[in-house]
Design a protein around this motif. Structure first.
Motif, PDB file in Angstrom:
ATOM      1  N   ALA A 187      11.187  10.323  -0.189  1.00 36.25           N
ATOM      2  CA  ALA A 187       9.957   9.921  -0.883  1.00 36.25           C
ATOM      3  C   ALA A 187       9.337   8.680  -0.218  1.00 36.25           C
ATOM      4  N   PHE A 188      10.190   7.698   0.111  1.00 38.77           N
ATOM      5  CA  PHE A 188       9.678   6.478   0.775  1.00 38.77           C
ATOM      6  C   PHE A 188       8.981   6.839   2.080  1.00 38.77           C
ATOM      7  N   LEU A 189       9.686   7.642   2.867  1.00 37.84           N
ATOM      8  CA  LEU A 189       9.169   7.946   4.203  1.00 37.84           C
ATOM      9  C   LEU A 189       7.932   8.837   4.156  1.00 37.84           C
ATOM     10  N   ALA A 190       7.895   9.735   3.174  1.00 41.08           N
ATOM     11  CA  ALA A 190       6.691  10.574   3.030  1.00 41.08           C
ATOM     12  C   ALA A 190       5.491   9.683   2.717  1.00 41.08           C
ATOM     13  N   ARG A 191       5.725   8.695   1.878  1.00 37.17           N
ATOM     14  CA  ARG A 191       4.646   7.745   1.547  1.00 37.17           C
ATOM     15  C   ARG A 191       4.232   6.965   2.796  1.00 37.17           C
ATOM     16  N   GLY A 192       5.238   6.513   3.534  1.00 37.58           N
ATOM     17  CA  GLY A 192       4.951   5.745   4.746  1.00 37.58           C
ATOM     18  C   GLY A 192       4.168   6.552   5.756  1.00 37.58           C
ATOM     19  N   ARG A 193       4.552   7.791   5.909  1.00 39.17           N
ATOM     20  CA  ARG A 193       3.881   8.639   6.891  1.00 39.17           C
ATOM     21  C   ARG A 193       2.429   8.931   6.463  1.00 39.17           C
ATOM     22  N   ALA A 194       2.252   9.095   5.157  1.00 37.50           N
ATOM     23  CA  ALA A 194       0.892   9.307   4.654  1.00 37.50           C
ATOM     24  C   ALA A 194       0.021   8.091   4.979  1.00 37.50           C
ATOM     25  N   LEU A 195       0.578   6.916   4.758  1.00 33.85           N
ATOM     26  CA  LEU A 195      -0.175   5.681   5.040  1.00 33.85           C
ATOM     27  C   LEU A 195      -0.467   5.560   6.538  1.00 33.85           C
ATOM     28  N   ARG A 224       8.312  17.283   5.222  1.00 34.68           N
ATOM     29  CA  ARG A 224       8.989  18.158   6.174  1.00 34.68           C
ATOM     30  C   ARG A 224       9.232  17.459   7.513  1.00 34.68           C
ATOM     31  N   SER A 225       8.294  16.636   7.918  1.00 39.00           N
ATOM     32  CA  SER A 225       8.460  16.014   9.234  1.00 39.00           C
ATOM     33  C   SER A 225       9.534  14.930   9.228  1.00 39.00           C
ATOM     34  N   VAL A 226       9.742  14.278   8.088  1.00 35.18           N
ATOM     35  CA  VAL A 226      10.766  13.218   8.057  1.00 35.18           C
ATOM     36  C   VAL A 226      12.132  13.750   7.610  1.00 35.18           C
ATOM     37  N   ALA A 227      12.145  14.966   7.071  1.00 31.64           N
ATOM     38  CA  ALA A 227      13.399  15.497   6.508  1.00 31.64           C
ATOM     39  C   ALA A 227      14.565  15.496   7.512  1.00 31.64           C
ATOM     40  N   PRO A 228      14.378  15.960   8.738  1.00 28.44           N
ATOM     41  CA  PRO A 228      15.529  15.941   9.658  1.00 28.44           C
ATOM     42  C   PRO A 228      16.072  14.533   9.883  1.00 28.44           C
ATOM     43  N   HIS A 229      15.192  13.538   9.968  1.00 30.26           N
ATOM     44  CA  HIS A 229      15.641  12.161  10.205  1.00 30.26           C
ATOM     45  C   HIS A 229      16.414  11.600   9.011  1.00 30.26           C
ATOM     46  N   VAL A 230      16.056  12.066   7.831  1.00 33.54           N
ATOM     47  CA  VAL A 230      16.712  11.566   6.620  1.00 33.54           C
ATOM     48  C   VAL A 230      18.058  12.278   6.401  1.00 33.54           C
ATOM     49  N   LEU A 231      18.095  13.555   6.729  1.00 31.63           N
ATOM     50  CA  LEU A 231      19.286  14.355   6.404  1.00 31.63           C
ATOM     51  C   LEU A 231      20.343  14.325   7.506  1.00 31.63           C
ATOM     52  N   GLN A 248       0.840  -1.212   0.000  1.00 29.42           N
ATOM     53  CA  GLN A 248       0.000   0.000   0.000  1.00 29.42           C
ATOM     54  C   GLN A 248       0.866   1.250   0.000  1.00 29.42           C
ATOM     55  N   ALA A 249       1.930   1.219   0.801  1.00 31.70           N
ATOM     56  CA  ALA A 249       2.809   2.390   0.903  1.00 31.70           C
ATOM     57  C   ALA A 249       3.436   2.703  -0.451  1.00 31.70           C
ATOM     58  N   HIS A 250       3.754   1.663  -1.208  1.00 27.76           N
ATOM     59  CA  HIS A 250       4.332   1.875  -2.540  1.00 27.76           C
ATOM     60  C   HIS A 250       3.350   2.610  -3.445  1.00 27.76           C
ATOM     61  N   GLY A 251       2.060   2.378  -3.209  1.00 28.75           N
ATOM     62  CA  GLY A 251       1.039   2.983  -4.063  1.00 28.75           C
ATOM     63  C   GLY A 251       0.621   4.375  -3.647  1.00 28.75           C
ATOM     64  N   VAL A 252       1.184   4.882  -2.557  1.00 27.79           N
ATOM     65  CA  VAL A 252       0.794   6.234  -2.109  1.00 27.79           C
ATOM     66  C   VAL A 252       1.279   7.257  -3.142  1.00 27.79           C
ATOM     67  N   HIS A 253       0.374   8.153  -3.495  1.00 26.10           N
ATOM     68  CA  HIS A 253       0.663   9.114  -4.562  1.00 26.10           C
ATOM     69  C   HIS A 253       1.523  10.269  -4.061  1.00 26.10           C
ATOM     70  N   ILE A 254       2.510  10.620  -4.880  1.00 26.30           N
ATOM     71  CA  ILE A 254       3.291  11.835  -4.601  1.00 26.30           C
ATOM     72  C   ILE A 254       3.120  12.760  -5.795  1.00 26.30           C
ATOM     73  N   GLU A 255       2.487  13.875  -5.542  1.00 23.95           N
ATOM     74  CA  GLU A 255       2.207  14.844  -6.594  1.00 23.95           C
ATOM     75  C   GLU A 255       3.521  15.423  -7.130  1.00 23.95           C
ATOM     76  N   GLU A 256       3.464  15.856  -8.391  1.00 31.99           N
ATOM     77  CA  GLU A 256       4.676  16.319  -9.077  1.00 31.99           C
ATOM     78  C   GLU A 256       5.377  17.450  -8.305  1.00 31.99           C
ATOM     79  N   ASP A 299       3.735  18.270   4.461  1.00 35.43           N
ATOM     80  CA  ASP A 299       3.970  18.041   5.890  1.00 35.43           C
ATOM     81  C   ASP A 299       4.687  16.717   6.138  1.00 35.43           C
ATOM     82  N   ASP A 300       4.339  15.710   5.343  1.00 40.23           N
ATOM     83  CA  ASP A 300       4.997  14.404   5.486  1.00 40.23           C
ATOM     84  C   ASP A 300       6.484  14.539   5.205  1.00 40.23           C
TER      85      ASP A 300
END
Lengths: 290, 324
Positions: B265-273, B286-293, B209-217, B283-284
């Motif tokens: 992108a993966f984590l934004a999808r995961g957070r959306a799910l 932005r919230s995961v960005a510190p953990h990724v960077l 399901q997480a793979h199918g979460v849409h990320i707008e352009e 928001d997804d």
């Protein structure tokens, strides 16, 4: 139908103009506005035939570019092109924006004024200037009823009329004994239109009109931006930031913001449902604030 | 028979057991949904082990904990071959890495060859013992911890190894209210065991399901801009502890890799799910960005001399990139 279109156009202008004011107030240009008007290059546009809307702004300052000039969103006209020209010289700057549009439906159509936000150099206050609005009567494709013979006759009559008018003016000028004393042309002063105080409810009504008229992602994003600015948000904030603002605490506003966020970012198949949801949220807001 | 559950149910179940530490719980769940691993940095005693154990229990999966020490060997992690005298043959004994949730405690206490054995297994999701390769179980999540306070006798993880962690989470102390709740809860009894509320099959379904979460352009562009901003941060200003204003570029040795773009992108999808959406929001990201960077940006010595925290610079970079 046409009235609704005109209302929507006016609503679009108000929505975009009024809600942008806050965000832009920090980066306004200092300008002395001498004239600001909107015109069409034809008095009788026809459906299916492109024509031009021309916004002309004259300011006393030399400006490389004009910022914060908002054109009315032309929801009922298809935009074909947009050409901007800025000419700066010792006497100031002339900005001219020519928008090529085409109407697809016949009937009367209102084009709302363009707006300019700037700091008035004369008193240092941030103001909003409006051009005149336009009312166009779009003729249908069957509007060309005059045949070639009729057109020739019409042209002849116009020529005769013009000739008579010229003769009359020449005779009148010769009869004058003394020329009138030359008078310096008064400096055109643009009196800024009084700022339109629009309530939050009015703005949401405008947004609803926009989204109902154009159920696209672009319209959803525009409405989202407008509503966010209404909630006090600035560019670059996220939904989380906006929801933390004091203006967004009530459930109706929160629901509205969330619905618009969905319409802006959801996948294409879900977009129609998201827009319906956003319209419902806008309606709920209008109902609750009645 | 366990009724089908959502990731949000799992979060609620873990939240009921662990007081506070929502960040750790979310990080664990995101790693699970995105098929990644988490590096946790924080002092001891912050319920990291409890969180891992509870997650495994909630999924009806297997949990293993490996305490990293300087004398640890790779075979202690992946397994080894032992000669069976009765059978007169070598038998393979699988190591503790063969579990669904593995807690690698104080990963920086073991030497580089042990660390790389673990990290290789994390990446390849299989280990080779003797002549044979063994697939690790699926799902497989490693939660590695590092203690930032006690650096004596530690082996720093190389940047290339750190990059293999999907996210690095800084774990902080609980608030006063949370600590009172911890007191109340542990005064009555030891931790309440978590019941299984989902299955490992559910996790695999959530991943799909997480793979199918849409990320707008425009959100994709935002992700790319965020990562690019770590490489050319000339316009980002940070105020140092001394009050002087610095350009972030002066503090950064190198920016985040494209792996960070993918991770965002993966984590934004995961957070959306996790929030029950099938489309991601700014928001997804932005919230995961510190953990990724956090573990993907190389800072130079000026960061320390100016008395700045890496997180402060990352925060400034994230703030400087306008969300769509």
């Amino acid at each position: 139908m046409a009235r609704r279109a005109a209302a929507q156009l006016a609503a679009l202008l108000c929505l975009v103009g009024a809600t942008c004011a806050l965000a832009r107030s920090q980066s306004l240009q200092r300008l002395t506005v001498l004239s600001f008007d909107l015109a069409a290059d034809t008095g009788a546009p026809q459906a299916g035939v492109p024509f031009h809307l021309i916004v002309t702004l004259r300011v006393r300052e030399r400006a490389a570019q004009i910022e914060n000039l908002d054109l009315p969103m032309l929801a009922q006209l298809e935009l074909l092109g947009d050409e901007r020209e800025t000419v700066s010289g010792p006497r100031g700057t002339r900005y001219r924006e020519t928008i090529t549009v085409i109407a697809h439906d016949a009937g009367p159509m209102g084009v709302a004024p363009a707006t300019l936000q700037a700091i008035d150099s004369r008193d240092g206050k941030a103001k909003e200037w409006y051009t005149n609005g336009l009312t166009l009567r779009i003729a249908g494709t069957g509007g060309r009823v005059v045949d070639d013979g009729g057109r020739a006759l019409l042209l002849g009559l116009v020529m005769i009329g013009l000739g008579t008018a010229m003769v009359f003016l020449l005779v009148r000028r010769r009869r004058r004994v003394q020329p009138a004393p030359a008078r310096a042309a008064p400096m055109p002063v643009c009196v800024p239109a009084p700022p339109v105080e629009r309530s939050r409810r009015d703005r949401v009504c405008d947004a609803l009109a926009v989204l109902r008229a154009e159920r696209t992602r672009v319209a959803a994003v525009t409405v989202r931006t407008a509503i966010w600015r209404m909630a006090g948000a600035t560019d670059g904030e996220t939904l989380g930031d906006v929801l933390r603002r004091p203006d967004s605490r009530d459930p109706i506003t929160r629901g509205l913001l969330i619905a618009l966020e969905r319409a802006a970012f959801t996948y294409d198949e879900d977009l129609p449902a998201a827009i319906v949801d956003a319209c419902s949220a806008l309606e709920r807001y209008v109902e609750e604030t009645r | 028979m366990i009724a089908p559950r959502s990731p949000a149910d799992l979060r609620a179940a873990l939240g009921a057991t662990i007081v506070g530490q929502e960040g750790v719980i979310e990080a664990l769940l995101l790693a699970l949904l995105c098929n990644g691993h988490v590096l946790l940095e924080g002092p001891p005693g912050l319920a990291k082990t409890l969180a891992c154990r509870s997650l495994a229990a909630a999924l009806d999966g297997e949990f293993k904990r490996i305490q990293f020490t300087p004398d640890l060997l790779p075979s202690d992690i992946v397994g080894t071959r032992i000669f069976d005298q009765r059978e007169s043959a070598f038998a393979t004994v699988l190591g503790p890495i063969f579990a669904n949730v593995v807690l690698a405690d104080e990963i920086n206490r073991a030497p580089a060859k042990v660390q790389s054995a673990l990290l290789e297994a994390m990446q390849e999701r299989q280990v080779t013992i003797g002549p044979q390769s063994y697939c690790l179980p699926d799902p497989f999540v490693v939660m590695a911890t590092m203690n930032p306070l006690d650096s004596e006798g530690t082996y720093a993880l190389p940047i290339a190894q750190m990059d293999r962690f999907l996210m690095k989470v800084s774990v902080g102390y609980p608030s006063r209210d949370e600590e009172i709740r911890i007191l109340d809860r542990f005064a009555v009894a030891d931790t309440q065991p978590v019941r299984a509320i989902a299955t490992l099959d559910d996790v695999r379904a959530w991943r799909a399901q997480a793979h199918g979460v849409h990320i707008e352009e425009k959100l994709k562009r935002y992700i790319v801009e965020l990562v690019a901003a770590t490489r050319r941060a000339q316009h980002v200003r940070v105020t140092a502890g001394t009050g002087t204003e610095l350009r972030a570029a002066e503090l950064i040795e190198y920016g985040a890799s494209p792996r960070a773009t993918l991770a965002l992108a993966f984590l934004a999808r995961g957070r959306a799910l996790l929030d029950g959406r099938d489309f991601a929001l700014p928001d997804d990201v932005r919230s995961v960005a510190p953990h990724v960077l956090r573990h993907r940006i190389g800072f130079n010595f000026r960061l320390a001399t100016e008395g700045l925290a890496a997180d402060r610079v990352i925060e400034a970079i994230v703030e400087a990139v306008p969300a769509p």
